[in-house]
Write a protein that holds these residues in place. Structure first.
Motif, mmCIF file in Angstrom:
data_model
loop_
_atom_site.group_PDB
_atom_site.id
_atom_site.type_symbol
_atom_site.label_atom_id
_atom_site.label_comp_id
_atom_site.label_asym_id
_atom_site.label_seq_id
_atom_site.Cartn_x
_atom_site.Cartn_y
_atom_site.Cartn_z
ATOM 1 N N GLU A 94 0.799 -1.230 0.000
ATOM 2 C CA GLU A 94 0.000 0.000 0.000
ATOM 3 C C GLU A 94 0.831 1.278 0.000
ATOM 4 O O GLU A 94 0.459 2.255 -0.623
ATOM 5 N N ASN A 95 1.945 1.273 0.740
ATOM 6 C CA ASN A 95 2.625 2.558 0.993
ATOM 7 C C ASN A 95 4.100 2.642 0.635
ATOM 8 O O ASN A 95 4.723 3.648 0.914
ATOM 9 N N LYS A 147 -1.429 0.436 -7.829
ATOM 10 C CA LYS A 147 -0.791 1.744 -7.598
ATOM 11 C C LYS A 147 -0.212 2.250 -8.908
ATOM 12 O O LYS A 147 1.000 2.199 -9.148
ATOM 13 N N GLU A 202 2.978 4.591 -9.350
ATOM 14 C CA GLU A 202 4.275 4.292 -8.744
ATOM 15 C C GLU A 202 5.287 3.800 -9.782
ATOM 16 O O GLU A 202 4.924 3.146 -10.756
#
Ligand SMILES: C[S@@+](CC[C@H](N)C(=O)[O-])C[C@H]1O[C@@H](n2cnc3c(N)ncnc32)[C@H](O)[C@@H]1O
Length: 276
Positions: free
Chosen positions: A106-107, A116, A119
């Protein structure tokens, strides 16, 4: 603190006891380690991703355990060396909880998840390592990419996807660009295919299967007779390595069948406990 998959089952099978020594080979967000510590165990935590280790060090929640927790950035493929360097052997148990943590998906900003789209395609767990997923995509021939997707992603459309990626690769920089290349190859979108392609790239970038083979074999030397190695795997390639390791070393399993659990991202986990 992260509540890991199959936490209670792992604790039962590790038979955590006060004063016992345990290696958490995949520290992650520290869920398993924290529970072992809470039950009075002493833990050597290892993680290849330095961000996981840094976060844990900054987290006050682990301070309460003082010297009972030692945390190092390292590769579980070298679990034997790490244990010796930290005077942490023989041990009562080792836990391998394979794959990635939710936080990394997630991060991390490193393009581990196909969701994502903005990214960059990095996918390295260890930033000291040189090859990124993007470099892999840019440098690799169609044949090699096809082989990677079929071997490590078990993807049936490997050839089409490899061709599309090579055709578009000058334009590929981030997750969304790779998704587009896959969509163009298939003529439709498929989250299952994205997951398989991402898994394949991640396995190659991080040398995951070789690390697992070495990690299991070397862990065996560290565990006392009667101790346990617990492995949670998330995909069939890992499963096969675990099963072969058990067969080749004529080891005994505690449960006849692996314990299953459902994890986020709809991945199913299999827990196996090996008696040493
Ligand atoms: C599923 S998570 C573990 C979650 C953890 N059990 C918890 O309770 O938070 C897997 C972790 O293993 C780490 N990892 C993956 N390959 C590794 C390796 N070869 N050596 C050490 N750590 C590794 C990842 O960086 C990730 O943090």
């Amino acid at each position: 603190m992260h509540h890991p998959v199959l936490l209670d089952q792992v604790m039962d099978r590790l038979m955590v006891r006060s004063g016992g020594r345990y290696i958490d080979a995949t520290f992650g967000e520290g869920g398993h380690s924290q529970e072992i510590l809470r039950r009075g165990g002493i833990v050597l935590g290892i993680d290849l991703d330095p961000d996981q280790v840094k976060r844990a060090i900054n987290q006050k929640i682990l301070h309460q355990f003082g010297d009972s927790l030692k945390l190092v950035k390292g590769n579980f493929a070298e679990i034997d060396k790490i244990a010796v360097n930290n005077q942490f052997f023989m041990v009562d148990g080792v836990i391998f909880d394979l794959g990635l943590s939710m936080g990394q998906l997630e991060n991390s900003g490193r393009g581990f998840s196909y969701k994502k789209t903005n990214e960059v395609l990095d996918m390295r767990l260890d930033p000291d390592q040189t090859l990124t997923a993007l470099e892999l995509i840019k440098k690799t021939s169609v044949e090699e990419l096809e082989n990677i997707f079929s071997r490590f992603g078990e993807e049936v459309n490997s050839r089409k996807i490899a061709l599309s990626i090579v055709r578009l690769r000058k334009k590929i920089a981030c997750v969304g660009d790779l998704i587009l290349a896959i969509d163009q190859a298939l003529g439709y979108s498929s989250q299952k295919t994205y997951a398989r392609v991402f898994q394949a790239l991640r396995i190659v970038v991080n040398n995951e299967l070789e690390n697992l083979k070495k990690g299991l074999q070397r862990a065996l030397k560290l565990v006392k007779k009667g101790g346990r190695i617990v492995v949670i795997s998330f995909q069939s390639l890992e499963d096969r390595i675990v099963k072969k390791f058990i067969r080749d070393n004529q080891l005994i399993l505690i449960d006849k069948k692996p314990i299953s659990g459902l994890f986020s991202y709809e991945r199913s986990a299999k827990l196996r406990t090996i008696l040493v």
